[in-house]
Design a protein around this motif. Structure first.
Motif, PDB file in Angstrom:
ATOM      1  N   UNK A  19       0.834  -1.203   0.000  1.00 27.71           N
ATOM      2  CA  UNK A  19       0.000   0.000   0.000  1.00 27.71           C
ATOM      3  C   UNK A  19       0.868   1.252   0.000  1.00 27.71           C
ATOM      4  N   UNK A  20       1.955   1.213   0.733  1.00 30.55           N
ATOM      5  CA  UNK A  20       2.868   2.358   0.784  1.00 30.55           C
ATOM      6  C   UNK A  20       3.433   2.653  -0.598  1.00 30.55           C
ATOM      7  N   UNK A  21       3.782   1.607  -1.353  1.00 35.13           N
ATOM      8  CA  UNK A  21       4.297   1.794  -2.706  1.00 35.13           C
ATOM      9  C   UNK A  21       3.240   2.390  -3.623  1.00 35.13           C
ATOM     10  N   UNK A  26       0.783   7.191  -6.561  1.00 36.01           N
ATOM     11  CA  UNK A  26      -0.443   7.890  -6.931  1.00 36.01           C
ATOM     12  C   UNK A  26      -0.767   9.104  -6.066  1.00 36.01           C
ATOM     13  N   UNK A  27       0.079   9.390  -5.106  1.00 38.93           N
ATOM     14  CA  UNK A  27      -0.129  10.612  -4.333  1.00 38.93           C
ATOM     15  C   UNK A  27      -0.597  10.343  -2.915  1.00 38.93           C
ATOM     16  N   UNK A  28      -0.122  11.165  -2.006  1.00 38.91           N
ATOM     17  CA  UNK A  28      -0.399  10.992  -0.586  1.00 38.91           C
ATOM     18  C   UNK A  28      -1.777  11.540  -0.220  1.00 38.91           C
ATOM     19  N   UNK A  29      -2.252  11.183   0.967  1.00 38.92           N
ATOM     20  CA  UNK A  29      -3.491  11.715   1.523  1.00 38.92           C
ATOM     21  C   UNK A  29      -3.300  11.843   3.030  1.00 38.92           C
ATOM     22  N   UNK A  30      -4.043  12.743   3.628  1.00 44.55           N
ATOM     23  CA  UNK A  30      -3.990  12.887   5.088  1.00 44.55           C
ATOM     24  C   UNK A  30      -5.107  12.029   5.672  1.00 44.55           C
ATOM     25  N   UNK A  31      -4.741  11.085   6.525  1.00 45.30           N
ATOM     26  CA  UNK A  31      -5.726  10.125   7.022  1.00 45.30           C
ATOM     27  C   UNK A  31      -5.819  10.186   8.540  1.00 45.30           C
ATOM     28  N   UNK A  32      -6.931   9.689   9.040  1.00 50.12           N
ATOM     29  CA  UNK A  32      -7.133   9.571  10.482  1.00 50.12           C
ATOM     30  C   UNK A  32      -7.502   8.138  10.818  1.00 50.12           C
ATOM     31  N   UNK A  53       5.822   8.878  17.694  1.00 43.39           N
ATOM     32  CA  UNK A  53       6.436  10.204  17.627  1.00 43.39           C
ATOM     33  C   UNK A  53       7.906  10.123  17.251  1.00 43.39           C
ATOM     34  N   UNK A  54       8.578   9.056  17.709  1.00 44.31           N
ATOM     35  CA  UNK A  54       9.973   8.872  17.327  1.00 44.31           C
ATOM     36  C   UNK A  54      10.129   8.591  15.844  1.00 44.31           C
ATOM     37  N   UNK A  55       9.232   7.790  15.282  1.00 42.19           N
ATOM     38  CA  UNK A  55       9.274   7.513  13.844  1.00 42.19           C
ATOM     39  C   UNK A  55       8.987   8.778  13.053  1.00 42.19           C
ATOM     40  N   UNK A  56       7.985   9.528  13.482  1.00 41.14           N
ATOM     41  CA  UNK A  56       7.648  10.770  12.777  1.00 41.14           C
ATOM     42  C   UNK A  56       8.836  11.719  12.730  1.00 41.14           C
ATOM     43  N   UNK A  90       3.307   7.844   5.502  1.00 35.65           N
ATOM     44  CA  UNK A  90       4.165   7.571   6.658  1.00 35.65           C
ATOM     45  C   UNK A  90       3.470   6.791   7.765  1.00 35.65           C
ATOM     46  N   UNK A  91       2.162   6.645   7.677  1.00 40.51           N
ATOM     47  CA  UNK A  91       1.436   5.885   8.701  1.00 40.51           C
ATOM     48  C   UNK A  91       1.118   4.458   8.281  1.00 40.51           C
ATOM     49  N   UNK A  92       0.943   4.255   6.997  1.00 41.57           N
ATOM     50  CA  UNK A  92       0.418   2.967   6.541  1.00 41.57           C
ATOM     51  C   UNK A  92       1.299   1.782   6.913  1.00 41.57           C
ATOM     52  N   UNK A  93       2.595   1.976   6.972  1.00 37.04           N
ATOM     53  CA  UNK A  93       3.492   0.861   7.285  1.00 37.04           C
ATOM     54  C   UNK A  93       3.810   0.747   8.778  1.00 37.04           C
ATOM     55  N   UNK A  94       3.122   1.538   9.606  1.00 38.62           N
ATOM     56  CA  UNK A  94       3.386   1.504  11.043  1.00 38.62           C
ATOM     57  C   UNK A  94       2.320   0.758  11.836  1.00 38.62           C
TER      58      UNK A  94
END
Length: 394
Positions: A19-21, A26-32, A53-56, A90-94
């Motif tokens: 999914x990250x690939x 195709x472009x990022x999105x801001x998700x919750x 927070x450390x990963x961010x 940046x969230x999908x793989x965490x």
């Protein structure tokens, strides 16, 4: 930061990496994300939040993390525990890893709170390390126990957990190092319980001493022999005996009938109501039962050692601790790792995306995750703002 950011790809579910690939192409999105569990728990999110927070920070981005409860609060089954908002890239793989850091800690905190609340005058020692599947689990369990303990201290004035068995997790309990007594192996090495106590005292003369007394099946005999050898420690309250008798036999001097008699002398109401078979086992059965602890207290007092403390271990789960409370067992310290989740499937935390670029959208059947988020949106307070820190301790 555990695990290290460079290890994330090999520890993450493959479909998140794919999914990250796709998002890269195709472009990022801001998700919750909304995070929840399927059973009631005590909220213990700090290790997960600190890791996110450390990963961010390492990735040069930021996440808005909005807990809906204070640390230590009761959370009902299905309640959204927190919202996590940030770049999908940046969230999908965490998700794999941050869920690992939430569920088990919350259940351990729930169990630890229960046992500390049931026995508020008893001190607990976290002895979970040997039962954990490695260092990360050990950290999660110690953290969970500390959260449950602190909640019990605040709500019922409990003594709670005074420390743990390892240096690595001692900081969760405000200690600089782990606490411990002696293993059975030391007694076998010494050849007798008394000699093991003498060796331990010679090696650590300035420390209070706790002596394990079940190795030879002579809990009373060996306990009294050690007390007579160290009368000054006994009189000063610096000597404890630890009962760790396995479930295959009664403590020295007891059988089923005598166990009933001991409880009838000291706490008759404990055995005169209806008790399940399991509850009866904790009260008058083999191993470290309530009757066994009362028996040890009687024998110590009759021999003139009223200040010698009793430490109990061996299977002190929330259910067993409840029976210790019912029978008013005279135990001073309980060493336990049995607040660890018994049914691992109950530790599963789940996360679902509930909004993409601010537009509500969630998997059918998970609409319940959106209610609080939508209230926050209507109030003009997006996730990550102070309103997300609502719902105090329940």
């Amino acid at each position: 930061m555990t695990p290290d950011i460079n290890d994330i790809p090999k520890l993450t579910d493959k479909y998140f990496l794919k999914s990250k690939e796709v998002v890269c192409r195709f472009g990022d999105a801001r998700v919750t994300y909304g995070v929840f569990m399927r059973r009631p728990v005590t909220f213990a999110p700090r290790l997960a939040i600190d890791w996110l927070q450390g990963v961010a920070k390492a990735r040069g981005t930021s996440f808005d993390i909005a807990p809906n409860f204070k640390e230590g609060a009761w959370v009902g089954a299905g309640d959204p525990m927190m919202y996590i908002t940030g770049p999908f890239l940046h969230l999908v793989d965490l998700e794999t890893i941050f869920l690992q850091k939430i569920g088990a800690a919350c259940v351990a905190a729930y169990n630890a709170y229960t046992i500390c609340s049931d026995l508020p005058k008893v001190a607990f020692l976290a002895m979970d390390a040997r039962h954990c599947a490695g260092q990360e689990m050990m950290e999660l369990m110690a953290y969970g126990a500390s959260v449950g303990s602190e909640k019990a201290k605040k709500k019922v004035g409990a003594v709670g957990f005074i420390g743990c068995a390892t240096d690595a997790t001692a900081h969760f309990f405000g200690q600089s190092q782990g606490l411990g007594t002696m293993p059975h192996a030391l007694i076998g090495y010494a050849g007798s319980t008394l000699r093991a106590a003498e060796m331990l005292h010679e090696a650590y003369p300035d420390e209070p001493m706790t002596v394990l007394v079940d190795y030879f099946g002579q809990e009373i005999t060996d306990a009294l022999e050690v007390c007579r050898r160290f009368p000054d420690l006994a009189a000063a309250g610096r000597l404890s005996v630890r009962m760790d008798t396995h479930g295959g036999r009664h403590v020295e001097g007891l059988d089923m009938a005598q166990s009933y008699a001991v409880l009838d002398r000291n706490c008759p109401e404990a055995i005169r109501g209806y008790r399940s078979e399991k509850e009866l086992r904790y009260l008058i059965g083999t191993g470290v039962s309530s009757a066994a602890i009362w028996h040890m207290r009687e024998q110590l007092d009759q021999a003139g050692f009223p200040k010698v403390r009793i430490v109990a271990s061996s299977g002190f789960s929330p259910e067993k601790c409840r029976m210790m409370a019912v029978s008013q067992a005279p135990v001073d310290v309980i060493g336990t790792g049995s607040y660890l989740p018994e049914k691992w499937s109950e530790t599963y935390a789940t996360a679902d995306i509930i909004a993409y670029d601010g537009k509500p959208m969630v998997k059918l059947g998970r609409e319940f995750l959106m209610q609080r988020w939508e209230e926050m949106q209507k109030a003009g307070s997006p996730p990550g703002s102070p309103i997300g820190l609502a719902s105090g301790d329940r």
